[in-house]
Each structure stands twice: as structure tokens, then as C-alpha cells.
Design a protein around this motif. Structure first.
Motif, PDB file in Angstrom:
ATOM      1  N   LEU A   1       0.833  -1.208   0.000  1.00  0.00           N
ATOM      2  CA  LEU A   1       0.000   0.000   0.000  1.00  0.00           C
ATOM      3  C   LEU A   1       0.869   1.260   0.000  1.00  0.00           C
ATOM      4  CD1 LEU A   1      -2.825  -1.060   2.492  1.00  0.00           C
ATOM      5  CD2 LEU A   1      -3.000  -0.849  -0.003  1.00  0.00           C
ATOM      6  N   GLU A   2       1.982   1.228   0.755  1.00  0.00           N
ATOM      7  CA  GLU A   2       2.902   2.366   0.769  1.00  0.00           C
ATOM      8  C   GLU A   2       3.541   2.570  -0.611  1.00  0.00           C
ATOM      9  OE1 GLU A   2       4.311   2.361   5.436  1.00  0.00           O
ATOM     10  OE2 GLU A   2       5.386   1.069   4.022  1.00  0.00           O
ATOM     11  N   LYS A   3       3.873   1.486  -1.278  1.00  0.00           N
ATOM     12  CA  LYS A   3       4.448   1.574  -2.631  1.00  0.00           C
ATOM     13  C   LYS A   3       3.421   2.162  -3.600  1.00  0.00           C
ATOM     14  CE  LYS A   3       6.272  -1.183  -6.423  1.00  0.00           C
ATOM     15  NZ  LYS A   3       6.455  -2.513  -6.960  1.00  0.00           N
ATOM     16  N   ILE A   4       2.183   1.689  -3.511  1.00  0.00           N
ATOM     17  CA  ILE A   4       1.111   2.209  -4.361  1.00  0.00           C
ATOM     18  C   ILE A   4       0.918   3.705  -4.107  1.00  0.00           C
ATOM     19  CG2 ILE A   4      -1.393   2.150  -4.720  1.00  0.00           C
ATOM     20  CD1 ILE A   4      -1.175  -0.945  -4.257  1.00  0.00           C
ATOM     21  N   ALA A   5       0.969   4.114  -2.852  1.00  0.00           N
ATOM     22  CA  ALA A   5       0.811   5.541  -2.508  1.00  0.00           C
ATOM     23  C   ALA A   5       1.915   6.379  -3.151  1.00  0.00           C
ATOM     24  CB  ALA A   5       0.822   5.716  -0.992  1.00  0.00           C
ATOM     25  N   GLU A   6       3.146   5.893  -3.099  1.00  0.00           N
ATOM     26  CA  GLU A   6       4.267   6.617  -3.718  1.00  0.00           C
ATOM     27  C   GLU A   6       4.076   6.715  -5.233  1.00  0.00           C
ATOM     28  OE1 GLU A   6       7.797   4.560  -2.503  1.00  0.00           O
ATOM     29  OE2 GLU A   6       7.555   5.153  -0.401  1.00  0.00           O
ATOM     30  N   GLN A   7       3.640   5.609  -5.848  1.00  0.00           N
ATOM     31  CA  GLN A   7       3.433   5.613  -7.297  1.00  0.00           C
ATOM     32  C   GLN A   7       2.313   6.566  -7.690  1.00  0.00           C
ATOM     33  OE1 GLN A   7       2.989   1.309  -7.619  1.00  0.00           O
ATOM     34  NE2 GLN A   7       4.891   1.198  -8.816  1.00  0.00           N
ATOM     35  N   ILE A   8       1.229   6.573  -6.940  1.00  0.00           N
ATOM     36  CA  ILE A   8       0.102   7.457  -7.243  1.00  0.00           C
ATOM     37  C   ILE A   8       0.516   8.919  -7.086  1.00  0.00           C
ATOM     38  CG2 ILE A   8      -2.147   8.237  -6.392  1.00  0.00           C
ATOM     39  CD1 ILE A   8      -2.833   5.265  -6.001  1.00  0.00           C
ATOM     40  N   GLU A   9       1.295   9.223  -6.067  1.00  0.00           N
ATOM     41  CA  GLU A   9       1.772  10.595  -5.888  1.00  0.00           C
ATOM     42  C   GLU A   9       2.631  11.025  -7.086  1.00  0.00           C
ATOM     43  OE1 GLU A   9       4.859  12.478  -2.848  1.00  0.00           O
ATOM     44  OE2 GLU A   9       2.932  11.996  -1.889  1.00  0.00           O
ATOM     45  N   GLU A  10       3.503  10.137  -7.532  1.00  0.00           N
ATOM     46  CA  GLU A  10       4.345  10.439  -8.683  1.00  0.00           C
ATOM     47  C   GLU A  10       3.504  10.584  -9.956  1.00  0.00           C
ATOM     48  OE1 GLU A  10       8.519   8.822 -10.644  1.00  0.00           O
ATOM     49  OE2 GLU A  10       7.520   7.626  -9.113  1.00  0.00           O
ATOM     50  N   LEU A  11       2.529   9.695 -10.126  1.00  0.00           N
ATOM     51  CA  LEU A  11       1.642   9.780 -11.293  1.00  0.00           C
ATOM     52  C   LEU A  11       0.831  11.067 -11.292  1.00  0.00           C
ATOM     53  CD1 LEU A  11       0.401   6.086 -11.444  1.00  0.00           C
ATOM     54  CD2 LEU A  11       1.747   7.250 -13.213  1.00  0.00           C
ATOM     55  N   ASN A  12       0.319  11.461 -10.131  1.00  0.00           N
ATOM     56  CA  ASN A  12      -0.486  12.680 -10.045  1.00  0.00           C
ATOM     57  C   ASN A  12       0.305  13.923 -10.446  1.00  0.00           C
ATOM     58  OD1 ASN A  12      -2.983  11.598  -9.373  1.00  0.00           O
ATOM     59  ND2 ASN A  12      -2.584  11.655  -7.183  1.00  0.00           N
ATOM     60  N   ALA A  13       1.623  13.883 -10.251  1.00  0.00           N
ATOM     61  CA  ALA A  13       2.471  14.996 -10.653  1.00  0.00           C
ATOM     62  C   ALA A  13       2.766  14.965 -12.151  1.00  0.00           C
ATOM     63  CB  ALA A  13       3.776  14.966  -9.870  1.00  0.00           C
TER      64      ALA A  13
END
Length: 177
Positions: free
Chosen positions: A75-87
Motif C-alpha cells: 500500500l505504501e508503494k502504491i501511494a508513492e506511485q500514485i503521488e508520482e503519477l499525479n504529478a
């Protein structure tokens, strides 16, 4: 207007669930989430009768798979990926990439590396044909307007779709490189 991606999970206390009680809460999967605190909020803590959790449900605006026993580290990895994608990319573009790829990881890499072309407001083969001709994707230089009136834009778009790894999405057409 750019829309961001999100994922939320419903964390449930497994021990209480087995006893017949649904003790849990919705948690946003973000890089700011304090997972130890969230687990403590539902009565899950180490060295107690209730050490385990599971995910009862999840909500997202992207086509991601979250299983019952997805780990906190995942879940932490997914959160990091989503934050990067949102940017980097809009949710609609990312969902279009997901339609053309095999899974979230592949779509993530394509989006981050920019290995795609997205045609906004292209809804069918005819629209796609017009974009390909009018914006110079198929012909170098400007095509004379007298010639353009004889072109079958729908066939041009259809043939392009057949020959590339692409897909129509809600708001456009995407092709992967």
C-alpha cells in the motif's frame, strides 16, 4: 482541469471479524498515511489478541487491484506511485494507458517514462483520422485543402487503430510506443 488519482481501502480487524464484529475504517492510501496509527484505530496491534487486519473493500478512480491481504508495504508503494503519477499525468490519460497495458506496474512505467501519445477529445475513428492528417502525423508538410476534402478520415483512423497498440478512452485516444 486535471483530475488526480486516489485509492482508499477499508481496513478491518481480522480477529474481531472472526468473532462476528465488523471493526474497521476507510483509509486514504497516501504517502502521509500513518499505517501504525490507522491499525491502532481499529484495534490491531502487535502482541495482542488482534494482530491481523484485512481489506474488506476499496475505492479508486483507477483500475487497480487491491486484494484482501495486500500488505502495508505494498500500500505504501502504491501511494508513492500514485503521488508520482499525479504529478505527471491526468487520471483519464492513466486509465487509457491501463486499457492498453497488462497491469498497473506496466502502465505506471509507461506513464512515468512518457512512452505514449494521447490525443485529447478524439472519440472515434473519424476524429482520429482528422487529427492524424491535420496535425501532420501522417504527412510531412501541409496537405492542400483541395486534397483533404477527398480523404476518408474514418478509414484513416480505423487503419491507424489496427496498426498501433492504442485504445479509445472516455476523452480521447491513446497509443503506446
Amino acid at each position: 482541469m486535471k483530475k488526480d488519482m486516489f485509492v482508499r481501502v477499508y481496513l478491518t480487524n481480522l480477529g474481531k471479524y472472526v468473532e462476528g464484529y465488523l471493526i474497521g475504517e476507510w483509509v486514504d492510501v497516501t504517502t502521509n498515511t500513518d499505517w501504525n496509527e490507522e491499525l491502532k484505530n481499529i484495534g490491531v496491534k502487535a502482541n495482542s489478541d488482534y494482530e491481523e487486519y484485512f481489506i474488506t473493500d476499496f475505492d479508486s478512480n483507477i483500475d487497480i487491484k487491491i486484494g484482501e491481504y495486500t500488505s502495508i508495504s505494498e500500500l505504501e508503494k502504491i501511494a508513492e506511485q500514485i503521488e508520482e503519477l499525479n504529478a505527471t499525468v491526468d487520471v483519464d490519460v492513466f486509465n487509457a494507458i491501463l486499457d492498453c497495458s497488462s497491469d498497473f506496474e506496466e502502465a505506471y512505467n509507461i506513464a512515468i517514462n512518457g512512452d505514449y501519445t494521447y490525443f485529447d477529445n478524439v472519440n472515434d475513428n473519424s476524429d482520429l483520422g482528422h487529427v492524424l492528417v491535420d496535425e501532420g502525423y501522417l504527412f510531412s508538410g501541409d496537405l492542400d485543402e483541395n486534397i483533404k476534402m477527398y480523404l476518408d478520415y474514418e478509414s484513416i483512423g480505423r487503419d491507424y487503430v489496427i496498426n498501433v497498440n492504442g485504445s479509445f478512452s472516455d476523452n480521447g485516444f491513446i497509443t503506446l510506443h
